[in-house]
Design an enzyme around this catalytic site. Structure first.
Site, short mmCIF file in Angstrom:
data_model
loop_
_atom_site.label_atom_id
_atom_site.label_comp_id
_atom_site.label_asym_id
_atom_site.label_seq_id
_atom_site.Cartn_x
_atom_site.Cartn_y
_atom_site.Cartn_z
N LYS A 215 0.76 -1.14 -0.08
CA LYS A 215 -0.14 -0.05 0.14
C LYS A 215 0.77 1.03 0.06
O LYS A 215 0.54 2.27 -0.49
CB LYS A 215 -1.00 0.07 1.19
CG LYS A 215 -1.85 -1.34 1.07
CD LYS A 215 -2.95 -0.79 0.38
CE LYS A 215 -4.16 -2.11 0.22
NZ LYS A 215 -5.17 -1.75 -0.84
N GLU B 99 -9.94 6.17 3.52
CA GLU B 99 -10.81 5.14 4.49
C GLU B 99 -10.19 3.77 4.03
O GLU B 99 -9.72 3.64 3.31
CB GLU B 99 -12.36 5.33 3.95
CG GLU B 99 -13.06 4.49 3.04
CD GLU B 99 -12.28 3.97 1.76
OE1 GLU B 99 -12.22 2.71 1.95
OE2 GLU B 99 -12.09 4.48 0.85
N SER C 256 1.57 -9.77 -1.00
CA SER C 256 1.43 -8.19 -1.05
C SER C 256 1.28 -7.65 0.44
O SER C 256 1.34 -6.47 0.54
CB SER C 256 -0.38 -8.12 -1.56
OG SER C 256 -1.13 -8.79 -0.73
C1 LIG Z 1 -1.91 -7.10 2.21
C2 LIG Z 1 -2.90 -6.80 1.51
N1 LIG Z 1 -2.78 -7.27 0.34
C3 LIG Z 1 -4.10 -6.95 -0.69
C4 LIG Z 1 -5.07 -6.19 -0.16
C5 LIG Z 1 -6.36 -6.01 -1.15
O1 LIG Z 1 -6.08 -4.78 -1.76
P1 LIG Z 1 -5.88 -4.56 -3.43
O2 LIG Z 1 -6.69 -5.66 -4.11
O3 LIG Z 1 -6.15 -3.34 -3.59
O4 LIG Z 1 -4.31 -4.84 -3.42
C6 LIG Z 1 -5.17 -5.54 1.06
C7 LIG Z 1 -6.21 -4.74 1.35
O5 LIG Z 1 -6.30 -4.02 2.51
C8 LIG Z 1 -4.12 -5.85 2.01
O6 LIG Z 1 -3.87 -5.25 3.29
#
Ligand SMILES: Cc1ncc(COP(=O)(O)O)c(C=O)c1O
Length: 362
Positions: A92, A114, A344
């Site tokens: 993020k 948010e 992620s």
């Molecule tokens: C570690 C992590 N991966 C994935 C996501 C999903 O979000 P996005 O699909 O925008 O990557 C989140 C959402 O908060 C997250 O904290």
């Protein structure tokens, strides 16, 4: 796969996206679009962003060959793109640093955001702290209960829901920047988030080339709002030999109505200011998503445990869904083939939820 224009025509990707917002917000989003167009062509902006990504967020993140996991599965080689090692513990930060720098350039002193799982809230709070901006984060009550650790990590005000954030923005347009954390919202937000997150795919392409002297056979990323997936996939848009897999959370199963698979089982609808796929009932009311993780099934818990045990890496539950799929895929692929999974985020925030699910008292 049909290739779409890089710059969304009339703010749309094909027929999706667009700007479905009240008239009062039109001027603000046009101002944002213009500011971004200027910023991305300004070498100083690009240099400053590159500086914060490397010196503050710790990029480039490693591309790690998960040898133990690969051996256990006996199929394709699995690599992990370690976004869990970025500052804040998730991808993020790539986007919040980009947008917070943009907010500063636009003369905004206050940033609102948010958050669901809280990671975007944390990433907003830390990027704003680094850049000297005031941050306020809105979070839903249920998510606050599930994600106590992240609530504590954000020292700022937490209030309830996305609608509150929009209400706030409408009232304070002059002073305030609304920082969106996924590929959602009216144009130009999805484009902005795509561009700032593409650092994931660009880095991994180069790192993979150095290690394997070719492109990977498959990329796997989880899809909540879509930001880590588009960031991983976009730089491979024109590489048809690379298969792209976006994984949504199936919760208690697609037929149960307790899931989060908006793309797999949703329908077209206008939500968060754009035309997209949403989960809705027969009257068009938006339904709540369901998954064990606040951001996004239970195969995810299995993958969470396997990676922790085999590699000593505790993944967040969101990418555990991607990993669960990649583990199945790897078994069907040849040993000389390769998969890159975008990890992620790290799993500290989810340890209590998993322990609870497994009936372990901590
Ligand atoms: C570690 C992590 N991966 C994935 C996501 C999903 O979000 P996005 O699909 O925008 O990557 C989140 C959402 O908060 C997250 O904290």
């Amino acid at each position: 796969m049909k290739t779409l224009s890089n710059y969304p025509i009339d703010g749309k990707f094909g027929k999706y996206g667009g700007r479905f917002v009240p008239e009062v917000l039109m001027a603000a989003i046009s101002e944002l679009e213009e500011a971004y167009e200027q910023a991305k062509q300004d070498p100083n902006f690009c240099k400053e962003l590159a500086y914060y990504l490397s010196e503050y967020a710790g990029r480039p993140t490693p591309l790690y060959y998960a040898e133990n996991l690969t051996r256990k599965l006996g199929g394709a080689k699995i690599y992990l793109k370690r976004e869990d090692l970025a500052h804040g513990g998730a991808h993020k930060i790539n986007n919040t640093l980009g947008q917070a720098l943009l907010a500063k350039r636009m003369g905004k002193k206050r940033v609102i955001a948010e958050t669901g799982a809280g990671q975007h809230g944390v990433a907003t709070a830390i990027a704003c702290a680094a850049l000297g901006l005031k941050a306020e984060v809105y979070m839903g009550v249920e998510d606050m209960k599930r994600q106590r650790l992240n609530v504590f990590r954000m020292t700022k005000t937490l209030k309830d829901s996305i609608n509150e954030a929009l209400r706030d923005w409408v009232t304070n347009l002059e002073s305030t920047y609304y920082l969106i954390g996924s590929v959602v919202g009216p144009h130009p937000y999805p484009m902005l988030v795509r561009d700032f997150q593409s650092v994931i795919g660009n880095e991994l392409k180069e790192q993979f080339m150095q290690k394997e002297k070719r492109l990977p056979d498959a990329l796997v990323a989880c899809v909540g709002g879509g930001s880590n997936a588009i960031g991983t996939f976009y730089p491979f848009e024109n590489c048809p030999e690379v298969k792209l897999y976006g994984v949504e959370a199936a919760g208690e199963g697609i037929k149960s109505n307790k899931h989060a698979a908006a793309l797999g089982a949703g329908a077209e609808g206008v939500f968060h200011g754009m035309l997209t796929y949403v989960l809705q009932d027969s009257e068009g009311q938006i339904q709540a998503t369901h998954s064990i993780s606040a951001g996004l099934d239970y195969p995810g818990v299995d993958a969470f445990c396997v990676l922790s045990k085999e590699e000593g890496i505790i993944p967040a539950l969101e990418p555990s869904h991607a990993l669960a799929f990649a583990m199945k895929l790897a078994r069907k692929m040849k040993r000389k083939e390769t998969i890159v999974v975008t990890l992620s985020g790290r799993g500290d925030k989810d340890v209590e939820v998993v322990a609870d699910f497994l009936g372990v008292k901590i």
